[in-house]
Structure formats: C-alpha cells, structure tokens
Design a protein around this motif. Structure first.
Motif, mmCIF file in Angstrom:
data_model
loop_
_atom_site.group_PDB
_atom_site.id
_atom_site.type_symbol
_atom_site.label_atom_id
_atom_site.label_comp_id
_atom_site.label_asym_id
_atom_site.label_seq_id
_atom_site.Cartn_x
_atom_site.Cartn_y
_atom_site.Cartn_z
ATOM 1 N N LEU A 125 5.142 17.935 -30.832
ATOM 2 C CA LEU A 125 6.131 16.859 -30.535
ATOM 3 C C LEU A 125 7.473 17.815 -31.387
ATOM 4 N N GLN A 126 8.335 17.567 -30.714
ATOM 5 C CA GLN A 126 9.639 18.184 -31.346
ATOM 6 C C GLN A 126 10.506 16.656 -31.675
ATOM 7 N N ILE A 127 10.580 16.645 -33.047
ATOM 8 C CA ILE A 127 11.074 15.316 -33.524
ATOM 9 C C ILE A 127 12.578 15.341 -34.188
ATOM 10 N N SER A 128 13.397 14.834 -33.701
ATOM 11 C CA SER A 128 14.717 14.893 -34.202
ATOM 12 C C SER A 128 15.518 13.610 -34.643
ATOM 13 N N ALA A 129 15.620 13.706 -36.140
ATOM 14 C CA ALA A 129 16.210 12.344 -36.461
ATOM 15 C C ALA A 129 17.831 12.791 -36.772
ATOM 16 N N ALA A 130 18.412 13.448 -35.929
ATOM 17 C CA ALA A 130 19.503 13.836 -36.361
ATOM 18 C C ALA A 130 20.558 12.672 -36.803
ATOM 19 N N ARG A 131 20.554 11.494 -36.356
ATOM 20 C CA ARG A 131 21.412 10.386 -36.826
ATOM 21 C C ARG A 131 20.453 9.070 -36.806
ATOM 22 N N ILE A 132 20.380 8.513 -37.959
ATOM 23 C CA ILE A 132 19.547 7.250 -37.844
ATOM 24 C C ILE A 132 20.595 6.274 -37.462
ATOM 25 N N VAL A 133 20.205 5.348 -36.323
ATOM 26 C CA VAL A 133 21.198 4.577 -35.703
ATOM 27 C C VAL A 133 20.798 2.987 -36.115
ATOM 28 N N ASP A 134 19.577 2.835 -36.516
ATOM 29 C CA ASP A 134 18.936 1.602 -36.828
ATOM 30 C C ASP A 134 18.208 1.563 -37.981
ATOM 31 N N THR A 135 18.344 0.881 -39.073
ATOM 32 C CA THR A 135 17.371 0.732 -40.318
ATOM 33 C C THR A 135 16.260 -0.361 -40.281
ATOM 34 N N THR A 136 16.142 -1.032 -39.058
ATOM 35 C CA THR A 136 15.130 -1.987 -39.077
ATOM 36 C C THR A 136 14.025 -1.644 -38.334
ATOM 37 N N ALA A 137 12.914 -1.810 -38.870
ATOM 38 C CA ALA A 137 11.637 -1.963 -38.093
ATOM 39 C C ALA A 137 11.225 -3.083 -37.740
ATOM 40 N N PRO A 138 11.137 -3.566 -36.617
ATOM 41 C CA PRO A 138 11.050 -5.082 -36.107
ATOM 42 C C PRO A 138 9.761 -5.629 -36.266
ATOM 43 N N TYR A 139 9.496 -6.825 -36.504
ATOM 44 C CA TYR A 139 7.973 -7.387 -36.580
ATOM 45 C C TYR A 139 7.240 -6.982 -35.247
ATOM 46 N N GLU A 140 7.728 -7.061 -34.128
ATOM 47 C CA GLU A 140 6.761 -6.777 -32.965
ATOM 48 C C GLU A 140 6.340 -5.478 -32.862
ATOM 49 N N LEU A 141 6.772 -4.369 -33.613
ATOM 50 C CA LEU A 141 6.369 -3.145 -33.541
ATOM 51 C C LEU A 141 5.473 -3.096 -34.685
ATOM 52 N N VAL A 142 5.818 -3.477 -35.953
ATOM 53 C CA VAL A 142 5.095 -3.219 -37.250
ATOM 54 C C VAL A 142 3.874 -3.784 -37.207
ATOM 55 N N SER A 143 3.692 -5.164 -36.776
ATOM 56 C CA SER A 143 2.738 -5.929 -36.888
ATOM 57 C C SER A 143 1.626 -5.434 -35.726
ATOM 58 N N ARG A 144 1.919 -4.540 -34.909
ATOM 59 C CA ARG A 144 0.781 -3.667 -34.070
ATOM 60 C C ARG A 144 0.336 -2.576 -34.669
ATOM 61 N N MET A 145 0.980 -1.966 -35.936
ATOM 62 C CA MET A 145 0.589 -0.838 -36.316
ATOM 63 C C MET A 145 0.933 -0.836 -37.932
ATOM 64 N N ARG A 146 0.031 -0.773 -38.842
ATOM 65 C CA ARG A 146 0.390 -1.007 -40.014
ATOM 66 C C ARG A 146 1.016 0.187 -40.660
ATOM 67 N N ALA A 147 0.593 1.279 -40.233
ATOM 68 C CA ALA A 147 1.212 2.585 -40.838
ATOM 69 C C ALA A 147 2.877 2.508 -40.566
ATOM 70 N N SER A 148 3.233 2.140 -39.481
ATOM 71 C CA SER A 148 4.728 1.931 -39.387
ATOM 72 C C SER A 148 5.462 1.573 -40.596
ATOM 73 N N PHE A 149 4.919 0.655 -41.256
ATOM 74 C CA PHE A 149 5.622 0.083 -42.584
ATOM 75 C C PHE A 149 5.870 1.143 -43.363
ATOM 76 N N TRP A 150 5.279 2.274 -43.415
ATOM 77 C CA TRP A 150 5.763 3.597 -44.131
ATOM 78 C C TRP A 150 7.134 4.017 -43.913
ATOM 79 N N VAL A 151 7.897 3.667 -42.874
ATOM 80 C CA VAL A 151 9.117 4.113 -42.809
ATOM 81 C C VAL A 151 10.027 3.622 -43.637
ATOM 82 N N LEU A 152 9.665 2.730 -44.378
ATOM 83 C CA LEU A 152 10.456 2.028 -45.652
ATOM 84 C C LEU A 152 10.916 3.284 -46.492
ATOM 85 N N ALA A 153 10.049 4.131 -46.963
ATOM 86 C CA ALA A 153 10.323 4.983 -47.773
ATOM 87 C C ALA A 153 11.496 6.347 -47.198
ATOM 88 N N PRO A 154 11.137 6.907 -46.232
ATOM 89 C CA PRO A 154 12.260 7.728 -45.763
ATOM 90 C C PRO A 154 13.600 7.245 -45.451
#
Ligand code: EPZ
Length: 429
Positions: free
Chosen positions: A81-110
């Motif tokens: 995977l080539q992953i590029s976060a050149a620009r962060i356009v949205d700092t919200t991780a929504p319930y529909e996605l985070v509730s399906r996979m707990r580890a996605s909560f970890w986006v908080l720190a970066p």
C-alpha cells in the motif's frame, strides 16, 4: 451470509504461508497520518479490517494506491500500500466507521499530533468485553490535549501542539501504547512511557516510525522514551508476520495431527504459545523458512495456562487453545486475564461435544475422546477460528455461521487449510 463447511478428521500436511500481521498493519496504516509524505507498507494482509481502515483513512483525505503485481511476485503475496496523507481534509472519524472496528479510534493521536484537533467517535461495546478507552485519553491529556466528550464523540484539541510528558499506564494496554507513541513522536520535548506494552506489533510500529525520522528508544521493553521531532518523512516498511495466525494454524495441526511448515512464522514472536504446544505434545522446530509443527497420533496432554500481555500467552490465542484442549487426555485450565468476557466460544464448543465449565475468569476443560460436528455460530474473530479448529477434528460436518468475523483477520483461511488436506469450503449466500 457466507458459511464455512468442514468435514473433520483429516490430518494437515504441507505448507501454510503466514500473512502480514493484522494488528501491526492497522496501526502502521494509521501512522501514515503523521506525515505529508508517502508511507509505503509491504506485506499488508488482504483482510476486511484493512479494507475498512482504508475507507476510514480515505475519509480523512488519505490517498491509498495499491500498485499491481510485479514480475516474480508470488500468487499470494501480501499487498503493498502506498499511503499518502498529503493533506488532511477532515478530522472527524464517524460513528458508522469507528463502531465497526475499534482500532480506528487510534487515529485520534496522529490527527492531534499533526493538525492539533480530532473528533473521533467513542467505539462502543464489543463482543469480548467493555473495552474502555480511558487510558488512551489519559495518554493524550498527559501530552497536553484538551478532551471533551460531546454527543458520543471524543473532541480533542491541542492548539499549541502536543508536548512531551511522562505517561504511566496503570495497566498494560496495546492501544494505549500505540496512541502514546503516535502522539509523542511529534510532541515538543521528551516523552517517557512507563508500563508500556511490549507486543511485537508495538516494536514494528516503533521501527516504522523510526524510519520516518522519529527518535524512539526502548520499544519492546516496559519503558519507551521518545524525543519529539518537528516533522516526519515518508518511509518503506514491511509488516511483520502474524503471530496469531501462525499460532492458530499451529494449534490446528496439533489438533488434527500431521506435519505443517508455517512459512515465514517467527518463533521469537510466539515463544509462549510454542511452549504450550510442546507441553501439549506437539513437536515444534524452527528454521530459516519458518516454524514446523507436527503431531503423530498420540493423545494431547492437558495444560494450565493464563493469558498475559507479551511475552506471556496471548489472549488472541485463548479460544484456539481451548478448542485444542477439548480433546486432551485430562483436565485443562485456561484463565483469561486480559478481557472480562472473552468466553463466547465456550457454548459453541460445547455444541461440538466439548466439556467446558466456567469458574469466574477460568475455563475448566475436561478433554473428550471425540468431538462431533454441528452447526455453530461465530461471535468474534478468534472465537470463530476456534470453532474451525474444533471442526477440523470433529467427526462429521461442522458449519460455521457468521464467517464475516473470520474475514476480518484470517486471509484465505479455507484455501490455506484446504491446501494442507482439510475438507473445508465456503458456502456463499
Ligand atoms: C489489542 O487490542 C488487539 N487489537 C487485540 O486483538 C488484543 O486482544 C489486545 O490488544 C490485547 O493483546 C489490535 O491490535 C487491533 P488493550 P487493544 O488496550 O489495544 C483495558 C484481535 O482479535 N483497557 O491492550 O484494544 C482493556 O479493556 C484483537 O485481533 C482499559 O481499561 O487492547 C483490556 O482489559 C481483539 N482502558 C486491557 O486494557 C483503556 O483505555 C488490554 O487492552 C484501554 C484498554
């Protein structure tokens, strides 16, 4: 919904290639948020959780490219995977996605470390326990974040950036340690993480962050020290092999008998599990190619095991060991010390003829001579694979329902087992 049908009683013989570790790949992908440059991850497993995290990162503005196959690539190599976060356009991780996979909560720190704000849904309940996030929030607060809970969301701000601090975890937490590390690498000054998790996946994240320019010492020990830097760059990193997948197949071979090479598996990542397998009567040897596990027809010996943080016996192999002990010659005791409700597989194993009773956090398993196939229901990832292991040794047909749990964490499970002689197939729809 897909099901898996197994006709038990066949030994496993051959080679099983071990995929990249899900629980390393997920935080590594999340670490891409820390830099505007491209992070290239190799040996990423093709799993539902990885695909879901791609969507979650996409929502923050991250572009992910999957280059095509190169000459000489094997048929089933992990993906790059080539992953590029050149620009962060949205700092919200929504319930529909985070509730399906707990580890996605970890986006908080970066997100906090890179742009100074994040709005991340609280993950909610889960089949293996309550699983709070208080220690992850404590770590971010120690690094200077202001945190509020609003409408089910954690709203975190660090307008002047994060600053180094001493973070002392009252209990070992993998997610807490990942979070603290990802926050600390871009914080001003020095962070000391005490009682840090020592899991290999933490070491892998630290290794990747170091390639990105972070200054980290002590990963893999209970004390990690991070000197913050102002920016991180891109890097190329190969995800380490999945010790839980390897341990799962090792238990399957011990269960059915046979002789299998777990290609690419590393004994240093899973010594506690290998020790238990040897105690139970399996033969285990390691060479450059991986780990070889075999068992002839002899009875399995019962064991007494308690799960523990690394380097102890992993909670993620507890259900699989219980399936194995269901056919041991005598009484085994397995104590779960990490999650309070990780025994959902017990009643399903009982449906296959296992004799298991629970006393608080301990399961007492009286081995039986034979298990008998039955329809069973998967409840979470590791619980469902324990039913597959039991089904491989049970007489007759076992059908495992709710296979989507398996697809979250086991790449090509049926193909890998079928290639070693198991009678296993996926029934669609
Ligand atoms: C990681 O979960 C893994 N997940 C889990 O694997 C694994 O079972 C677990 O570590 C333990 O090894 C990933 O890596 C994606 P913890 P994590 O924080 O980080 C309590 C699988 O099947 N705690 O180490 O969420 C918590 O409730 C999954 O692949 C708090 O009290 O686990 C638990 O009792 C399942 N407060 C203990 O700490 C917190 O803020 C350890 O959990 C955080 C955790």
């Amino acid at each position: 919904m897909d099901r898996i049908r197994i006709t038990g009683g066949r030994p496993l013989t051959g080679t099983i290639p071990i995929s990249g570790a899900k629980n390393a790949a997920l935080p590594l992908m999340i670490a891409s948020l820390l830099t505007e440059e491209t992070l290239t991850l190799e040996n990423v497993p093709r799993l539902a959780d990885v695909a879901l995290l791609q969507r979650i990162l996409g929502n923050h503005g991250v572009d992910i490219t999957v280059p095509g196959k190169r000459p000489g690539d094997g048929q089933y190599q992990g993906q790059t995977l080539q992953i590029s976060a050149a620009r962060i356009v949205d700092t919200t991780a929504p319930y529909e996605l985070v509730s399906r996979m707990r580890a996605s909560f970890w986006v908080l720190a970066p997100l906090l470390a890179r742009v100074g704000e994040a709005r991340v849904s609280m993950p909610g309940g889960c089949a293996i326990g309550t699983r709070p996030v208080d220690l992850l929030l404590m770590a971010m607060e120690r690094l200077g974040a202001e945190i509020d809970i609003e409408g089910g969301y954690v709203v975190a701000r660090a307008p002047r950036g994060l600053r180094g601090a001493e973070i002392v975890f009252p209990k070992v937490t993998v997610g807490g340690t990942h979070t603290a590390l990802m926050g600390a690498v871009l914080a001003r000054g020095t962070t000391v993480i005490e009682n840090a998790a020592q899991e290999p996946e933490i070491v892998d994240l630290a290794a990747c962050l170091t390639k990105m320019g972070a200054r980290i010492t002590g990963a893999g020990t209970p004390r990690i020290v991070v000197e913050g830097v102002t920016r991180l760059s891109g890097a190329r990193h190969t995800v380490l092999p999945d010790r839980i997948e390897a341990g799962t197949y090792a238990m399957a071979v011990a269960m059915t008998g046979g002789d299998v090479l777990l290609e690419g598996a590393r004994p240093d990542l899973m010594q506690a599990a290998l020790d238990v397998l040897v105690q139970a009567g399996a033969e285990v040897s390691a060479n450059n190619a991986g780990i070889r596990v075999s068992r002839n027809g002899a009875w399995l010996e019962p064991v007494t095991v308690a799960t523990a943080p690394f380097p102890g016996f992993p909670t993620d192999l507890q259900a699989q060991l219980m399936a194995l002990m269901a056919r041991a010659k005598g009484s085994s005791r397995i104590t779960e010390t990490i999650f309070e409700n990780r025994f959902m597989h017990v009643q399903e194993l009982v449906r296959l003829g296992a004799h298991i009773r629970l006393e608080g956090d301990t399961a007492i398993i009286d081995g039986v001579e034979r298990l008998k196939g039955a329809p069973v229901m998967a409840t979470d990832l590791r619980a469902s694979v324990s039913l597959v292991i039991a089904g491989l040794a049970a007489e007759g047909e076992t059908v495992v329902h709710r296979v989507y749990h398996l697809d979250r964490g086991f790449e090509r499970l049926e193909q890998k087992l079928a290639a070693c002689g198991a009678a296993i197939e996926r029934l669609s729809g």
